[in-house]
Design a protein around this motif. Structure first.
Motif, PDB file in Angstrom:
ATOM      1  N   ARG B   8       0.837  -1.195   0.000  1.00 15.55           N
ATOM      2  CA  ARG B   8       0.000   0.000   0.000  1.00 15.55           C
ATOM      3  C   ARG B   8       0.881   1.257   0.000  1.00 15.55           C
ATOM      4  O   ARG B   8       0.617   2.215  -0.733  1.00 15.55           O
ATOM      5  CB  ARG B   8      -0.896  -0.013   1.237  1.00 15.55           C
ATOM      6  N   ILE B   9       1.918   1.256   0.820  1.00 17.51           N
ATOM      7  CA  ILE B   9       2.835   2.409   0.855  1.00 17.51           C
ATOM      8  C   ILE B   9       3.462   2.632  -0.520  1.00 17.51           C
ATOM      9  O   ILE B   9       3.512   3.760  -1.027  1.00 17.51           O
ATOM     10  CB  ILE B   9       3.928   2.195   1.932  1.00 17.51           C
ATOM     11  N   VAL B  12       0.956   4.172  -2.902  1.00 15.56           N
ATOM     12  CA  VAL B  12       0.739   5.603  -2.633  1.00 15.56           C
ATOM     13  C   VAL B  12       1.927   6.425  -3.141  1.00 15.56           C
ATOM     14  O   VAL B  12       1.751   7.445  -3.820  1.00 15.56           O
ATOM     15  CB  VAL B  12       0.483   5.845  -1.128  1.00 15.56           C
ATOM     16  N   GLN B  15       2.097   7.124  -6.780  1.00 11.61           N
ATOM     17  CA  GLN B  15       1.133   8.081  -7.337  1.00 11.61           C
ATOM     18  C   GLN B  15       1.329   9.507  -6.826  1.00 11.61           C
ATOM     19  O   GLN B  15       0.547  10.398  -7.156  1.00 11.61           O
ATOM     20  CB  GLN B  15      -0.290   7.582  -7.052  1.00 11.61           C
ATOM     21  N   ARG B  16       2.359   9.727  -5.994  1.00  7.16           N
ATOM     22  CA  ARG B  16       2.623  11.078  -5.502  1.00  7.16           C
ATOM     23  C   ARG B  16       2.975  12.009  -6.662  1.00  7.16           C
ATOM     24  O   ARG B  16       3.672  11.587  -7.610  1.00  7.16           O
ATOM     25  CB  ARG B  16       3.757  11.066  -4.468  1.00  7.16           C
ATOM     26  N   ASP B  41      -3.283  14.706   0.811  1.00  8.00           N
ATOM     27  CA  ASP B  41      -2.869  13.296   0.836  1.00  8.00           C
ATOM     28  C   ASP B  41      -3.708  12.485  -0.161  1.00  8.00           C
ATOM     29  O   ASP B  41      -3.175  11.703  -0.942  1.00  8.00           O
ATOM     30  CB  ASP B  41      -3.029  12.734   2.257  1.00  8.00           C
ATOM     31  N   ALA B  42      -5.011  12.730  -0.149  1.00  5.48           N
ATOM     32  CA  ALA B  42      -5.927  11.925  -0.969  1.00  5.48           C
ATOM     33  C   ALA B  42      -5.692  12.078  -2.465  1.00  5.48           C
ATOM     34  O   ALA B  42      -5.926  11.143  -3.224  1.00  5.48           O
ATOM     35  CB  ALA B  42      -7.378  12.283  -0.640  1.00  5.48           C
ATOM     36  N   VAL B  43      -5.247  13.242  -2.912  1.00  2.00           N
ATOM     37  CA  VAL B  43      -5.017  13.429  -4.347  1.00  2.00           C
ATOM     38  C   VAL B  43      -3.539  13.276  -4.707  1.00  2.00           C
ATOM     39  O   VAL B  43      -3.146  13.497  -5.853  1.00  2.00           O
ATOM     40  CB  VAL B  43      -5.568  14.789  -4.875  1.00  2.00           C
ATOM     41  N   GLY B  44      -2.702  12.945  -3.716  1.00  6.38           N
ATOM     42  CA  GLY B  44      -1.306  12.642  -4.012  1.00  6.38           C
ATOM     43  C   GLY B  44      -0.333  13.804  -3.883  1.00  6.38           C
ATOM     44  O   GLY B  44       0.747  13.771  -4.477  1.00  6.38           O
ATOM     45  N   LEU B 159      -9.832  18.244  -6.722  1.00  9.13           N
ATOM     46  CA  LEU B 159     -10.467  17.115  -7.416  1.00  9.13           C
ATOM     47  C   LEU B 159     -10.438  17.325  -8.926  1.00  9.13           C
ATOM     48  O   LEU B 159     -10.287  16.372  -9.695  1.00  9.13           O
ATOM     49  CB  LEU B 159     -11.910  16.905  -6.925  1.00  9.13           C
ATOM     50  N   GLU B 160     -10.570  18.571  -9.353  1.00  7.25           N
ATOM     51  CA  GLU B 160     -10.457  18.868 -10.783  1.00  7.25           C
ATOM     52  C   GLU B 160      -9.021  18.633 -11.264  1.00  7.25           C
ATOM     53  O   GLU B 160      -8.801  18.050 -12.328  1.00  7.25           O
ATOM     54  CB  GLU B 160     -10.901  20.310 -11.048  1.00  7.25           C
ATOM     55  N   GLN B 162      -6.888  16.555  -9.962  1.00  9.62           N
ATOM     56  CA  GLN B 162      -6.712  15.099  -9.966  1.00  9.62           C
ATOM     57  C   GLN B 162      -7.330  14.487 -11.230  1.00  9.62           C
ATOM     58  O   GLN B 162      -6.729  13.634 -11.884  1.00  9.62           O
ATOM     59  CB  GLN B 162      -7.367  14.503  -8.717  1.00  9.62           C
ATOM     60  N   ARG B 163      -8.531  14.942 -11.580  1.00 15.42           N
ATOM     61  CA  ARG B 163      -9.219  14.428 -12.776  1.00 15.42           C
ATOM     62  C   ARG B 163      -8.362  14.659 -14.022  1.00 15.42           C
ATOM     63  O   ARG B 163      -8.126  13.747 -14.821  1.00 15.42           O
ATOM     64  CB  ARG B 163     -10.576  15.126 -12.929  1.00 15.42           C
ATOM     65  N   TYR B 171      -0.781   9.606 -12.984  1.00 15.81           N
ATOM     66  CA  TYR B 171      -0.790   8.703 -11.825  1.00 15.81           C
ATOM     67  C   TYR B 171      -0.347   7.295 -12.212  1.00 15.81           C
ATOM     68  O   TYR B 171      -0.470   6.367 -11.431  1.00 15.81           O
ATOM     69  CB  TYR B 171      -2.196   8.644 -11.199  1.00 15.81           C
TER      70      TYR B 171
END
Ligand SMILES: C[S@@+](CC[C@H](N)C(=O)[O-])C[C@H]1O[C@@H](n2cnc3c(N)ncnc32)[C@H](O)[C@@H]1O
Ligand SMILES: C[S@@+](CC[C@H](N)C(=O)[O-])C[C@H]1O[C@@H](n2cnc3c(N)ncnc32)[C@H](O)[C@@H]1O
Lengths: 191, 191
Positions: B8-9, B12, B15-16, B41-44, B159-160, B162-163, B171
Motif C-alpha cells: 500500500r505504501i 501511494v 502516485q505522488r 494526501d488523498a489526491v497525491g 479534485l479537478e 486530480q481528474r 498517476y
C-alpha cells in the motif's frame, strides 16, 4: 431592503434546484453539517434531510451557521424515512460510501431528480440504508488516509452535479413552483 | 509491517505528484488546515506550504490530524516566500479568490507544475500575494452565502486537478525522484 439585495434574492431563487437534495445520516459534528449546508446553498439546493445522530449533534456557532437561514432542514430519526419518501417522489438515491468497488462519482447523471446520501464521520452510511439506494458511489483516493472529511466529499460530488446541471441549462430559469418561490421570497425579503 | 501495508505504501508513493502543491496564506483554523492536508494526501500531494497566521493557528486534534504524517508541511511568515521560490522553480501560481470576475476554476491546466494558493477564512488572499500570481480563479456559486469554506473550496479545485492528471496518465508511474521516494518509504515503513 435595497434594490440590489432584492435582485440578488431573485437571482438566487431563480437558480434553486427543487429536484436536488442531500440526506445526512447521523453526521454528528455541527461544523460538518453546517459546511454541508453552506455548500448546498452555494449550488442551489433548497432543502436538506438530516438524520439526527443517536448521541445528538455537537454544537457549532461558526460562520457557516448563517447558511441555515437559506436552506431548510428536515429532521428524521432514521434514514429510511427520507429515502422511502424521496424514492416515492421519483428521486434516485445516491449513497456516497468509502468503497473502491463502488461506481466513480462522475459516472452518475445528476440532472435527474437526485438525493445524495452522506454517512456519519465514524460509521459511514449504514447497511440498511445502503440496501435501499439506487447507486453507491465513491471518490477515488490515492493517499494513505482512507476517507475524505464528509463535508469535503459532499462538496466534491455537488460541484460535479452543479457542473452537469449548468451544462444542461438547469440554472437558466426559475424551477421552484410559484407558491414555494413566493413563500421563500417573502421570508427572505422581510426578515 | 505486513506485506499488504508495504505494498500500500508503494502504491501511494507511486502516485505522488511532486509538481502539485498548495500554499495556505494565514488559514487560521487548525481544523481547516487539517482538512486541506487530508485532501492533499488523498489526491497525491506530497507537501504543503503554510503561511502562519499572525495570531497563530487555532489548535485541533481531530481525525484529520493524522494526515500530517503523510504530507510534509513547510512554514513561512509571508506568502511572498513560497510564491517566489515556486515561481523560480517553474510553477504556475493559481490563487483561489472570491471574485466573480476571476477565471472559472475548470479553465486552468493543472497538469502543469502548479501551486494552488488558498486565502484566510476572514481576509481571503492578500493583495500583495494576488499581484504575484499567474492566474486568479473562482468557483461559481449561486447561493446567498458569498464564499465556500476554505477546505471545501480547496477540495473542489484539487479534485479537478486530480481528474485532469488522471486523464493525462500522471498517476500511472512513479514521479518522485528516487532519493525522495526512498526517504519517504524508509520513514513510512519504519515508524
Ligand atoms: C469520514 S467518512 C466515513 C468513514 C467510515 N470509516 C467509512 O468507512 O464509511 C464520512 C462520509 O463521507 C463520505 N466519504 C468520505 N470519503 C469518501 C469517498 N472517498 N468516497 C465516497 N464517499 C466518501 C461518505 O458519505 C462517508 O460516509
Ligand atoms: C471563506 S473564503 C474568504 C472570504 C473572504 N471574505 C474573501 O472575500 O476573500 C476563504 C478562502 O477560500 C477560498 N474560496 C472560498 N470560496 C471560493 C470561491 N467561490 N472561489 C474561489 N475561492 C474560494 C479562497 O481561497 C478564500 O480566500
Amino acid at each position: 431592503m435595497t434594490p440590489e439585495r432584492l435582485s440578488r434574492i431573485r437571482s438566487v431563487l431563480d437558480q434553486r434546484q427543487p429536484d436536488l437534495t442531500v440526506i445526512t445520516e447521523e453526521v454528528q459534528k455541527g461544523r460538518n453539517l453546517s459546511a454541508i449546508i453552506r455548500t448546498c446553498d452555494a449550488v442551489g439546493i433548497p432543502e436538506v434531510h438530516s438524520v439526527v445522530p443517536r448521541e445528538g449533534f455537537t454544537s457549532y456557532n461558526g460562520t457557516a451557521a448563517s447558511a441555515h437561514k437559506w436552506v431548510d432542514i428536515h429532521h428524521y430519526s432514521t434514514a429510511l424515512e427520507p429515502i422511502t419518501a424521496l424514492t416515492q417522489q421519483g428521486y434516485q438515491i445516491v449513497a456516497a460510501h468509502v468503497d473502491r468497488n463502488a461506481k466513480d462519482f462522475r459516472e452518475i447523471d445528476y440532472t435527474k431528480p437526485t438525493a445524495l446520501l452522506m454517512g456519519a464521520e465514524i460509521w459511514g452510511v449504514s447497511e440498511p440504508a445502503r440496501e435501499l439506494v439506487t447507486h453507491t458511489i465513491h471518490l477515488p483516493m490515492v493517499g494513505m488516509i482512507e476517507s475524505y472529511n464528509v463535508s469535503v466529499a459532499c462538496a466534491g460530488i455537488l460541484l460535479e452535479a452543479q457542473r452537469q446541471r449548468q451544462e444542461k441549462g438547469l440554472y437558466s430559469g426559475p424551477r421552484l413552483n410559484k407558491d414555494r418561490y413566493d413563500a421563500l421570497f417573502f421570508r427572505w425579503a422581510h426578515p
